[in-house]
Design an enzyme around this catalytic site. Structure first.
Site, short mmCIF file in Angstrom:
data_model
loop_
_atom_site.label_atom_id
_atom_site.label_comp_id
_atom_site.label_asym_id
_atom_site.label_seq_id
_atom_site.Cartn_x
_atom_site.Cartn_y
_atom_site.Cartn_z
N LYS A 1 5.27 1.74 -3.29
CA LYS A 1 5.19 3.10 -3.85
C LYS A 1 5.35 2.98 -5.36
CE LYS A 1 4.74 7.44 -2.59
NZ LYS A 1 4.00 8.02 -1.45
N LYS B 1 0.86 -1.18 0.00
CA LYS B 1 0.00 0.00 0.00
C LYS B 1 0.89 1.22 0.00
CE LYS B 1 -3.98 2.12 0.64
NZ LYS B 1 -3.75 2.73 -0.69
N THR C 1 -4.18 13.45 5.55
CA THR C 1 -2.74 13.60 5.78
C THR C 1 -2.44 14.93 6.49
OG1 THR C 1 -2.36 12.31 3.79
CG2 THR C 1 -0.47 13.47 4.70
N LYS D 1 5.78 3.20 8.14
CA LYS D 1 4.63 4.07 8.39
C LYS D 1 3.35 3.25 8.49
CE LYS D 1 4.61 7.42 5.61
NZ LYS D 1 4.50 8.38 4.53
N GLN E 1 7.39 3.75 3.66
CA GLN E 1 5.97 3.42 3.73
C GLN E 1 5.75 2.15 4.56
OE1 GLN E 1 3.78 5.43 1.46
NE2 GLN E 1 2.23 4.76 2.92
N ASN F 1 -2.34 19.13 -1.61
CA ASN F 1 -3.30 18.47 -0.73
C ASN F 1 -2.88 18.54 0.73
OD1 ASN F 1 -3.77 15.69 0.75
ND2 ASN F 1 -5.57 16.13 -0.48
N ASP G 1 -0.33 10.73 -4.58
CA ASP G 1 0.85 11.37 -3.98
C ASP G 1 1.08 12.64 -4.79
OD1 ASP G 1 3.15 10.93 -1.95
OD2 ASP G 1 4.26 11.37 -3.78
P1 NDP Z 1 0.61 17.78 -4.22
O1 NDP Z 1 1.00 17.39 -5.61
O2 NDP Z 1 -0.83 18.00 -3.92
O3 NDP Z 1 1.39 19.10 -3.80
C1 NDP Z 1 2.78 19.14 -3.79
C2 NDP Z 1 3.20 20.55 -3.42
O4 NDP Z 1 4.60 20.56 -3.21
C3 NDP Z 1 2.92 21.57 -4.50
O5 NDP Z 1 2.66 22.80 -3.89
C4 NDP Z 1 4.24 21.60 -5.26
O6 NDP Z 1 4.48 22.80 -5.98
C5 NDP Z 1 5.22 21.47 -4.14
N1 NDP Z 1 6.49 20.91 -4.63
C6 NDP Z 1 6.68 19.73 -5.25
N2 NDP Z 1 7.98 19.58 -5.57
C7 NDP Z 1 8.59 20.70 -5.14
C8 NDP Z 1 9.93 21.16 -5.17
N3 NDP Z 1 10.91 20.41 -5.71
N4 NDP Z 1 10.20 22.37 -4.62
C9 NDP Z 1 9.21 23.13 -4.06
N5 NDP Z 1 7.93 22.75 -4.02
C10 NDP Z 1 7.63 21.56 -4.54
O7 NDP Z 1 1.23 16.66 -3.26
P2 NDP Z 1 0.80 16.25 -1.79
O8 NDP Z 1 0.35 17.45 -1.04
O9 NDP Z 1 -0.11 15.09 -1.91
O10 NDP Z 1 2.16 15.69 -1.21
C11 NDP Z 1 3.12 16.54 -0.53
C12 NDP Z 1 4.07 15.68 0.28
O11 NDP Z 1 3.34 14.89 1.23
C13 NDP Z 1 4.91 14.67 -0.53
O12 NDP Z 1 6.16 14.51 0.10
C14 NDP Z 1 4.10 13.38 -0.37
O13 NDP Z 1 4.91 12.23 -0.56
C15 NDP Z 1 3.66 13.52 1.07
N6 NDP Z 1 2.51 12.71 1.44
C16 NDP Z 1 1.30 12.88 0.80
C17 NDP Z 1 0.22 12.11 1.19
C18 NDP Z 1 -1.14 12.36 0.64
O14 NDP Z 1 -2.10 11.81 1.20
N7 NDP Z 1 -1.31 13.13 -0.41
C19 NDP Z 1 0.35 11.05 2.21
C20 NDP Z 1 1.63 11.01 2.87
C21 NDP Z 1 2.67 11.80 2.45
P3 NDP Z 1 4.45 22.82 -7.58
O15 NDP Z 1 2.98 22.80 -7.92
O16 NDP Z 1 5.16 24.07 -7.98
O17 NDP Z 1 5.17 21.57 -8.03
#
Ligand code: NDP
Length: 455
Positions: free
Chosen positions: A135, A99, A218, A123, A120, A249, A175
């Site tokens: 993943k 998962k 999350t 976690k 993961q 998100n 993700d």
């Molecule tokens: P989203 O795609 O919804 O959002 C990602 C955000 O991070 C965007 O604002 C994006 O900006 C920014 N970002 C991505 N890469 C970079 C970078 N290199 N430098 C600066 N900003 C960056 O993803 P999530 O919110 O779902 O995920 C965010 C984190 O949380 C990740 O590490 C993910 O693995 C982790 N996570 C998410 C879960 C979930 O339920 N969604 C669960 C557990 C962990 P831009 O649009 O400019 O790329």
């Protein structure tokens, strides 16, 4: 093997172990960084427990059960044929079906997905649910693509992946770059190919088997964990100024929960820079950012054009003075120098809502300065936790109420926090949440592996 007890011997053993891991995984720095982080806290714990050494548990844990890589051809709107690389890393199924999320981002490679799949595993164990670790993703950049291009890509991706996943085998989720839209396209194609309506993906729309609270889980869970860390140390989240990075998100829901619990979320960011609201974002502003990012797919800088009390800045938000930091964008987004700046400015707690957002130097700096440090595998486990609850609802063909799921999420985050305290309590300083989360996650998976023999 004889018992290993002295800390010198533990360090020797760790270094020899890491030599092997580095040698077997050349050019995979994110993965070896994640393994070292876990091993450095688990080795002291297992030093006097030879069964784990004799059965090579940590060695086997650092090897994915299966790593699949595949071609993803698709056609863009101009009729050009494009090719990306897709992956699924099925890391560890000792305590349940694989998962973990699917990430679409140009930086995706085997090292990043192995680090995420490895993390993961621990976690998912911490959630207390029967979930293994995995993943996947592709080096596809959804930015600037039309809905139809994203749909064709998702369909092509699942046309290969469908044979490797299943409701009792491997259940992917979203993700970075994979939200409700992409999950919908992938689930639609899976259903079409297999003629089966089953809980094979989580994060689905509420109309077709999705769970209430999954979208929020999350970010909300991360802030519940932050609140618990502060409460544990006789502090409170009320009135705290909180730096959040990202605007996806996780970040937007983290901001929302900070606000609901009486704190002030001061910043959000994307890869172009960060926005700062010294008054703390209002719910209206957070909703505006959600719409910006999920519907209009714009840049965070636009928030400064829209609202008078918001300013836009290049770079990352870690120079802003605040009480807590919740990095919620991506891996390695706080380096050692940025950690020192945060500490100088009086930061009290850091909760990793993104996966591995702090470089090792940053983690060391926080721990040395007695800053409360919540590691990702505990802090952001609420997302996969509610995904696990989505699987249960799908199997039973029922849907729980939002209220029930909110309580389940909050209880799960309390339980995870308690497990970290149980294994990470120290006599002379704050709880060592890093060791606590790693050891609590390790024990369950390791003991299941021992039961199976050498498989
Ligand atoms: P989203 O795609 O919804 O959002 C990602 C955000 O991070 C965007 O604002 C994006 O900006 C920014 N970002 C991505 N890469 C970079 C970078 N290199 N430098 C600066 N900003 C960056 O993803 P999530 O919110 O779902 O995920 C965010 C984190 O949380 C990740 O590490 C993910 O693995 C982790 N996570 C998410 C879960 C979930 O339920 N969604 C669960 C557990 C962990 P831009 O649009 O400019 O790329």
């Amino acid at each position: 093997m004889s018992k290993i007890v002295s800390s010198d011997k533990v360090n020797d053993y760790l270094e020899r172990y890491m030599e092997g891991v580095d040698k077997r995984n050349p050019g995979q720095p994110e993965f070896t960084q994640a393994v070292r982080e876990v091993a450095s806290t688990v080795f002291p714990y297992i030093a006097d427990k030879p069964k784990y050494h004799e059965n090579q548990i940590l060695e086997r844990m650092a090897e994915p059960e299966r790593a699949i890589s595949f071609r993803v051809p698709w056609t863009d709107d101009k009729g050009n044929v494009r090719t990306n690389r897709g992956y699924r890393i099925q890391f560890n199924s000792s305590i349940g079906p694989y998962k973990g999320g699917i990430r679409f981002h140009p930086s995706v490679n085997e090292s990043i997905l192995k680090f995420l799949g490895y993390e993961q595993t621990f976690k998912n164990s911490l959630t207390g649910l029967p979930l293994g670790g995995g993943k996947g993703g592709a080096n596809f950049n959804p930015k600037g693509k039309s809905d139809n291009e994203v749909m064709r890509f998702c369909q092509s991706f699942i046309t290969e992946l469908y044979r490797h996943i299943g409701e009792d085998t491997d259940v992917p989720a979203g993700d970075i770059g994979v939200g409700g839209r992409e999950i919908g396209y992938m689930f639609g194609q899976y259903k079409r190919i297999t003629n089966r309506f089953v809980g094979v993906l989580t994060g689905k729309g509420l109309e077709f088997g999705g769970s209430k609270m999954r979208t929020e889980a999350t970010g909300y869970g991360a802030i519940f964990f932050l609140r618990n860390m502060l409460d544990q140390h006789k502090n409170t989240i009320e009135g705290k100024r909180v730096l959040v990075s990202g605007s996806g998100n996780v970040a937007t829901h983290a901001c929302e929960k900070v606000l609901q619990l009486g704190g002030s979320p001061l910043t959000m960011s994307d890869s172009g820079g960060f926005v700062h609201c010294p008054d703390g974002f209002s719910q209206e502003q957070i909703d505006w950012v959600k719409e910006l990012k999920t519907v209009r797919r714009g840049r965070i800088s636009e928030a400064a054009d829209e609202f008078n009390n918001i300013t836009f800045h290049e770079g990352r938000p870690w120079g802003v003075e605040a009480d807590c930091a919740v990095p919620s964008a991506t891996q390695n987004e706080i380096n050692g120098d940025e950690a020192k700046t945060l500490i100088k400015n009086g930061i009290k707690a850091v909760a990793e809502a993104a996966n591995m957002p702090c470089e090792q130097a940053a983690v060391d700096a926080f721990v040395d300065a007695d800053v409360l440090f919540g590691p990702a595998k505990a802090v952001n486990a609420g997302g996969v936790g509610v995904s696990g609850l989505e699987m249960s609802q799908n199997s039973a063909r029922i849907a729980w109420s939002e209220d029930d799921l909110r309580k389940l999420l909050e209880n799960m985050m309390n339980d995870i926090h308690n497990s970290c305290v149980e294994f990470g309590n120290t006599s002379d300083g704050p709880v060592d949440y890093l060791a606590g989360a790693n050891i609590a996650g390790f024990v369950k998976v390791a003991d299941a592996m021992l039961s199976y023999g050498h498989v």
